[in-house]
Design a protein around this motif. Sequence first.
Motif, PDB file in Angstrom:
ATOM      1  N   LEU A  32       0.809  -1.213   0.000  1.00  0.00           N
ATOM      2  CA  LEU A  32       0.000   0.000   0.000  1.00  0.00           C
ATOM      3  C   LEU A  32       0.841   1.262   0.000  1.00  0.00           C
ATOM      4  CD1 LEU A  32      -2.316  -1.117   2.972  1.00  0.00           C
ATOM      5  CD2 LEU A  32      -2.643  -1.644   0.544  1.00  0.00           C
ATOM      6  N   ASP A  33       2.172   1.105  -0.006  1.00  0.00           N
ATOM      7  CA  ASP A  33       3.070   2.202   0.320  1.00  0.00           C
ATOM      8  C   ASP A  33       3.481   3.102  -0.840  1.00  0.00           C
ATOM      9  OD1 ASP A  33       5.038   0.576  -1.007  1.00  0.00           O
ATOM     10  OD2 ASP A  33       5.382  -0.480   0.889  1.00  0.00           O
ATOM     11  N   GLY A  34       3.232   2.701  -2.073  1.00  0.00           N
ATOM     12  CA  GLY A  34       3.601   3.531  -3.218  1.00  0.00           C
ATOM     13  C   GLY A  34       5.090   3.623  -3.457  1.00  0.00           C
ATOM     14  N   GLN A  35       5.864   2.667  -2.940  1.00  0.00           N
ATOM     15  CA  GLN A  35       7.319   2.746  -3.085  1.00  0.00           C
ATOM     16  C   GLN A  35       7.797   2.574  -4.524  1.00  0.00           C
ATOM     17  OE1 GLN A  35       9.579   0.460  -0.015  1.00  0.00           O
ATOM     18  NE2 GLN A  35       9.931   2.548   0.674  1.00  0.00           N
ATOM     19  N   PHE A  36       7.064   1.797  -5.306  1.00  0.00           N
ATOM     20  CA  PHE A  36       7.478   1.633  -6.704  1.00  0.00           C
ATOM     21  C   PHE A  36       7.372   2.960  -7.453  1.00  0.00           C
ATOM     22  CE2 PHE A  36       6.925  -2.900  -5.856  1.00  0.00           C
ATOM     23  CZ  PHE A  36       8.002  -3.426  -6.547  1.00  0.00           C
ATOM     24  N   GLN A  37       6.302   3.712  -7.217  1.00  0.00           N
ATOM     25  CA  GLN A  37       6.170   5.031  -7.850  1.00  0.00           C
ATOM     26  C   GLN A  37       7.274   5.964  -7.370  1.00  0.00           C
ATOM     27  OE1 GLN A  37       3.698   3.196  -6.565  1.00  0.00           O
ATOM     28  NE2 GLN A  37       1.701   3.664  -7.492  1.00  0.00           N
ATOM     29  N   THR A  38       7.547   5.959  -6.063  1.00  0.00           N
ATOM     30  CA  THR A  38       8.599   6.808  -5.501  1.00  0.00           C
ATOM     31  C   THR A  38       9.960   6.469  -6.105  1.00  0.00           C
ATOM     32  OG1 THR A  38       7.387   6.989  -3.413  1.00  0.00           O
ATOM     33  CG2 THR A  38       9.719   7.552  -3.360  1.00  0.00           C
ATOM     34  N   ALA A  39      10.185   5.168  -6.375  1.00  0.00           N
ATOM     35  CA  ALA A  39      11.473   4.723  -6.917  1.00  0.00           C
ATOM     36  C   ALA A  39      11.635   5.047  -8.397  1.00  0.00           C
ATOM     37  CB  ALA A  39      11.634   3.220  -6.696  1.00  0.00           C
ATOM     38  N   GLY A  40      10.554   5.486  -9.057  1.00  0.00           N
ATOM     39  CA  GLY A  40      10.676   5.887 -10.453  1.00  0.00           C
ATOM     40  C   GLY A  40       9.983   4.996 -11.463  1.00  0.00           C
ATOM     41  N   PHE A  41       9.267   3.975 -11.004  1.00  0.00           N
ATOM     42  CA  PHE A  41       8.523   3.122 -11.931  1.00  0.00           C
ATOM     43  C   PHE A  41       7.305   3.870 -12.465  1.00  0.00           C
ATOM     44  CE2 PHE A  41      11.096   0.087  -9.705  1.00  0.00           C
ATOM     45  CZ  PHE A  41      11.308  -0.949 -10.611  1.00  0.00           C
ATOM     46  N   ASP A  42       6.934   3.560 -13.693  1.00  0.00           N
ATOM     47  CA  ASP A  42       5.824   4.233 -14.366  1.00  0.00           C
ATOM     48  C   ASP A  42       4.507   3.947 -13.641  1.00  0.00           C
ATOM     49  OD1 ASP A  42       3.919   5.260 -16.070  1.00  0.00           O
ATOM     50  OD2 ASP A  42       4.554   4.117 -17.831  1.00  0.00           O
ATOM     51  N   PRO A  43       3.816   4.959 -13.109  1.00  0.00           N
ATOM     52  CA  PRO A  43       2.546   4.735 -12.414  1.00  0.00           C
ATOM     53  C   PRO A  43       1.480   4.077 -13.286  1.00  0.00           C
ATOM     54  CG  PRO A  43       3.373   6.946 -11.975  1.00  0.00           C
ATOM     55  CD  PRO A  43       4.220   6.369 -13.075  1.00  0.00           C
ATOM     56  N   GLN A  44       1.599   4.252 -14.609  1.00  0.00           N
ATOM     57  CA  GLN A  44       0.633   3.642 -15.532  1.00  0.00           C
ATOM     58  C   GLN A  44       0.899   2.157 -15.745  1.00  0.00           C
ATOM     59  OE1 GLN A  44      -1.936   5.566 -16.505  1.00  0.00           O
ATOM     60  NE2 GLN A  44      -0.920   7.159 -15.289  1.00  0.00           N
TER      61      GLN A  44
END
Length: 292
Positions: free
Chosen positions: A120-132
């Motif tokens: 639930l933490d959104g770490q992938f988005q924070t790390a730079g992965f494409d949110p889409q």
Amino acid sequence: MKQDKEKDYSERVQRAAQLLAEADGILITAGAGMGVDSGLPDYRNKEGFWRAYPAIQKMNLAFEEVADPKWFKQHPRLAWGFYGHRLNLVRRTTPHAGFVRLLAMSQRPKRGVFVLTSNLDGQFQTAGFDPQRIEECHGSLHFLQCTRPCSEQVWCADEIHMAISSETLQAIGPLPICPRCGALARPNILLFNDKSWVDERSKQQGECLWQWLEEMMLDKARLAIIEIGAGTALPVIRRRSEFYAKVHHANMIRINPHDHHVRKARHVSLPLTGMTALEAIWQAWYKLTQTV
């Protein structure tokens, strides 16, 4: 014996690196273990959970009991104290180095990557992965919904800044409300015994993943699956990893310090934490791709 184990480990790492280097597309599937190396609490472990939340230990409540929508009705300040604290925590947490290595390896496949996570933490988005290209199958702390709910609307939690009592874990000040009807708001995440979760955002993400996988299959593109930190207590991620591996005839890399066993010989099992395994795989991957 020790040398045999080291050789076996080295061969597994090399095999994992080769699978990622040769893949046309990579599906990253991640469970709670992916965030532990970043310093986030292990909520599945009662001792770890209580160590992070001594106020909840005094109430003798397990994580499964606290993560229930009833608290937003019966004790909203405690509910928002807990989830407000979690939101504050993930906002100030830096994704560990394994995310960086994984992102680097994700640049090579011509079909790119897609992330499936129960976190639930959104770490992938924070790390730079494409949110889409991310499916958060249990929702995200970074989005809110109505507790009723009055609609399928969800909204960003960026404007929410919770003050929390360190002694009682009670939220201090005004609580978030639904902009549509004025009822209490809650995080847009799947809780235990939850009949009110608005899953529209997660469904849309899932449709994007399905379309990406469908296009990969139609073009007979090579898919590699790398699963990180997905346990057996709630095996949603593990089951989906195994399902996609079967349907798409894909090789899977399973990284888990405890529940690392795989059913097929073609898959790779690594009994390591996410950060340790990803660093080792990246080192082998880098050497491999520099010679290709």
